[in-house]
Design an enzyme around this catalytic site. Structure first.
Site, short mmCIF file in Angstrom:
data_model
loop_
_atom_site.label_atom_id
_atom_site.label_comp_id
_atom_site.label_asym_id
_atom_site.label_seq_id
_atom_site.Cartn_x
_atom_site.Cartn_y
_atom_site.Cartn_z
N GLU A 1 3.71 3.89 3.40
CA GLU A 1 4.27 3.17 4.53
C GLU A 1 5.63 2.64 4.09
O GLU A 1 5.72 1.83 3.16
CB GLU A 1 3.32 2.02 4.88
CG GLU A 1 3.34 1.63 6.33
CD GLU A 1 2.44 0.44 6.57
OE1 GLU A 1 2.96 -0.57 7.02
OE2 GLU A 1 1.23 0.50 6.29
N ASP B 1 5.45 -10.98 9.57
CA ASP B 1 5.38 -10.94 8.11
C ASP B 1 5.35 -12.32 7.47
O ASP B 1 6.04 -13.25 7.91
CB ASP B 1 6.57 -10.14 7.57
CG ASP B 1 6.37 -8.65 7.78
OD1 ASP B 1 5.32 -8.14 7.33
OD2 ASP B 1 7.22 -8.01 8.41
#
Lengths: 263, 401
Positions: free
Chosen positions: A50, A61
């Site tokens: 990824e 995040d």
């Protein structure tokens, strides 16, 4: 569908292993070094890579990936540069390992949906994960991606109802990314007790594999999840290892987690 | 003209671009809000609190000396600076905190830039007995000490945000991250007419009390609607509140004023309607200040409330379709307008509001005598005295040395 992702899951299954999706941030600490980090993930056993593309406002995040985004942006990482300078060398070295881009929707919109889909496919990207693009907003992008054969990989959350999870899984391409905890990316000492149940629920209705992500950082957690999911995503722990101790440390961590995924 | 084309969409803008974890919470909020809107007792309670606690309706003040000095339209001031806590922000927080209580949420979070929305949220939470946490960029915590103290005095916890540019945009990012992790028992009070659906609609509805009062008050004062209404635009809550009730009145010019900061050519401004491009920030598609790679740029304005690189989706739609005219004012023009209003009308406007005054002069002159212009005086300037006085104070007027 690119088919590459399905093949990667099939290969792991034939070896009686869960899939390890390894995440790192492109351009952290710079473009060239990050290519080495991605290579280390594959060498350590990651089945799917990824590739994080930094965004200035990463609301999904936690602190580790936020800091990595800031380093990558300072180093001049852009989606265009990632497609031109990160994807091709990885593709060349690891032709069988599916590469999946993870970024935020605005980064893709800025390049242009159709232009991105075409470029990504040309460079050999298999799929894309956009954590701020829920199903209600994804229809047009999915159609654009489908036309190029680029998988738009959807996310399911702990707050997603069973009916909604079923609808998400039905439209999924590549795999379903089940977010393990209500929260942002980052390592967690403990995963929620109902996680295995939720994974099974999505797995029962999903035509594509189901992986768990967010909070997973070690072999033990991987072992616990291996029987309830087709794989795990490890991000912050790898980003931290690569940043603190270099590509070799990320490689070792991949190998540890991969051991936990043997069935 | 109706600006909401489908639920949560304003033409191309709006929508709900958030992590999946938040979508069920936004659906729950949408449903709870629709139920509250349909329940007359909820509306009555909001009205009662606005009347008894906030001090509504705020007055419409004729600005005789500005009118005379500018020599154009008759100028009226909608005095949101006289609402409790000193700005229009309280209209929305009273509504949303009552909604939070109705939904059984125990904890309230908010983001704030200059601190006005944080103070207004802390105030409503104190009034209704809910716990309150306010996320504020660390840089803003340093430069808005007065409002930080006010929030703390009201019992709120102020959490400085150290990430990114350490300003409003980052505070909003952090509030969304915290909301994701506590979404089941937490209500997030957004203060701008921005964010994911249904927030732009909720904030607009609660702020529209401003425009509805302007309607009734101009009817009473001059027997008709005004010819134009002007308001400053950051995220856009005071502007959409003042302007929305007039969207279908073609005779009323709607004017928004953005921060031109150090100048539109300087790259340091907050003019997302004027110079922004289509993008997704904080959960909605709108006009944003961004580079060619989709990275959000830092905005600049002397006023923290206009120092934001995005704008509410409905205002983006009104600007794109031409229903709202967009003008700009620089830091220096806003400062000059601050003193002009102080010395001509006896009102210290907030720096945000000063941008509306700065652009109103040319508009009033352009409109000409016999027309009527309403300026939305969105907040008072007490919070800005440190910023303003640091640049020196001009000499007193009319007093011999």
């Amino acid at each position: 569908m690119s088919g590459e992702i399905a093949k990667a899951f099939a290969r792991a299954r034939s070896r009686a292993e869960g899939v390890l999706v390894g995440y790192a941030m492109a351009g952290d600490p710079n473009i060239e070094r990050s290519v080495e980090v991605f290579a280390a993930l594959v060498e350590g056993g990651a089945d799917i890579v990824e590739v994080g593309v930094a965004f200035s406002d990463p609301i999904a995040d936690g602190p580790v990936i936020q800091a990595a985004s800031e380093r990558a942006l300072r180093a001049g990482a852009t989606l265009r540069r990632v497609l031109d300078e990160v994807i091709p060398p990885l593709r060349q070295r690891f032709p069988e390992t599916p590469l999946v881009i993870m970024t935020y929707v605005n980064v893709v919109l800025a390049l242009g949906e159709a232009r991105y889909a075409k470029l990504a496919r040309e460079r050999g990207v298999a799929g894309t994960i956009l954590p701020d693009l829920p199903p209600e907003e994804s229809e047009s992008l999915r159609a654009t991606f489908d036309a190029e054969g680029l998988d738009l990989i959807p996310l399911c959350a702990p707050t997603t109802s069973a009916a909604r999870a079923q609808a998400i899984a039905k439209d999924a391409r590549g795999f379903v990314y089940c977010v393990s905890v209500a929260g942002v990316t980052g390592m967690r000492a403990e995963l929620p007790p109902d996680l295995s149940e939720r994974l099974e629920l999505v797995r029962r209705v999903s035509p594509v594999p189901v992986v768990a992500g967010f909070g997973i950082s070690n072999e033990e957690q991987a072992r616990t999840l291996a029987s309830h999911a087709d794989g795990v995503v490890v991000g912050s722990a790898l980003v931290r290892a690569a940043n603190a101790d270099g590509p070799a440390a990320a490689k070792r961590l991949c190998a540890d987690i991969k051991r936990g995924l043997k069935r | 003209m109706k600006s909401e084309t489908v639920a949560g969409r304003f033409g191309r803008y709006g929508g709900r671009y958030v992590p999946e974890t938040l979508v069920p919470a936004l659906l729950e909020l949408e449903e709870a809000y629709a139920a509250a809107r349909a329940d007359p007792t909820f509306g009555e309670e909001v009205s009662r609190v606005l009347r008894e606690f906030v001090g509504r309706p705020t007055v419409l003040t004729p600005a005789h000396r500005l009118t005379e000095s500018w020599g154009g339209a008759t100028v009226w001031l909608k005095r949101e600076d006289l609402a409790h806590t000193g700005a229009h922000k309280i209209n929305n927080t009273v509504g949303q905190v009552l909604l939070a209580r109705r939904m059984g949420k125990r904890r309230v979070i908010a983001e704030t830039g200059a601190g006005q929305h944080g103070v207004a949220t802390a105030t409503a939470c104190a009034l209704f007995g809910l716990s309150c946490e306010v996320f504020m960029g660390a840089l803003d915590v340093e430069r808005q000490a007065l409002n930080v103290f006010r929030m703390r005095a009201l019992g709120a916890v102020v959490r400085p945000v150290e990430s990114g540019s350490r300003t409003l945009k980052d505070a909003m990012n952090e509030a969304m991250r915290v909301w994701v992790s506590q979404v089941r028992d937490t209500y997030y009070v957004i203060g701008s007419a921005a964010g994911p659906h249904p927030y732009p609609t909720i904030v607009r509805d609660f702020q529209s009390i401003i425009g509805r009062e302007i309607r009734a008050q101009t009817q009473a004062a001059i027997g008709r609607l005004p010819d134009a209404i002007i308001a400053c635009v950051g995220g856009g809550s005071n502007a959409i509140g003042a302007l929305h009730p007039f969207i279908e009145d073609a005779s009323v010019r709607l004017v928004g004023v953005e921060a031109a900061g150090h100048g539109l050519q300087s790259g340091q401004h907050g003019a997302s309607l004027t110079l922004g491009t289509e993008g997704v920030l904080h959960g909605s598609r709108s006009l944003v200040l961004q580079d060619e790679n989709g990275q959000i740029q830092e905005a600049h304005s002397i006023s923290a409330g206009l120092d934001y690189p995005g704008v509410g989706p409905e205002l983006a739609h009104l600007a794109t379709t031409g229903r709202m005219e967009v003008r700009t004012a620089t830091d220096d023009e806003a400062l000059a307008a601050f003193y002009e209003v102080a010395r001509t009308e006896g009102i210290l406007p907030a720096l945000e509001t000063s941008h509306a005054f700065a652009a109103a002069r040319a508009l009033a002159q352009d409109m000409g005598r016999g027309t009527h212009l309403v300026i939305n005086c969105s907040g008072r300037g007490d919070k800005d005295v440190a910023t303003i006085s640091a640049r020196g104070v001009p000499a007193a007027v009319g007093v011999k040395a």
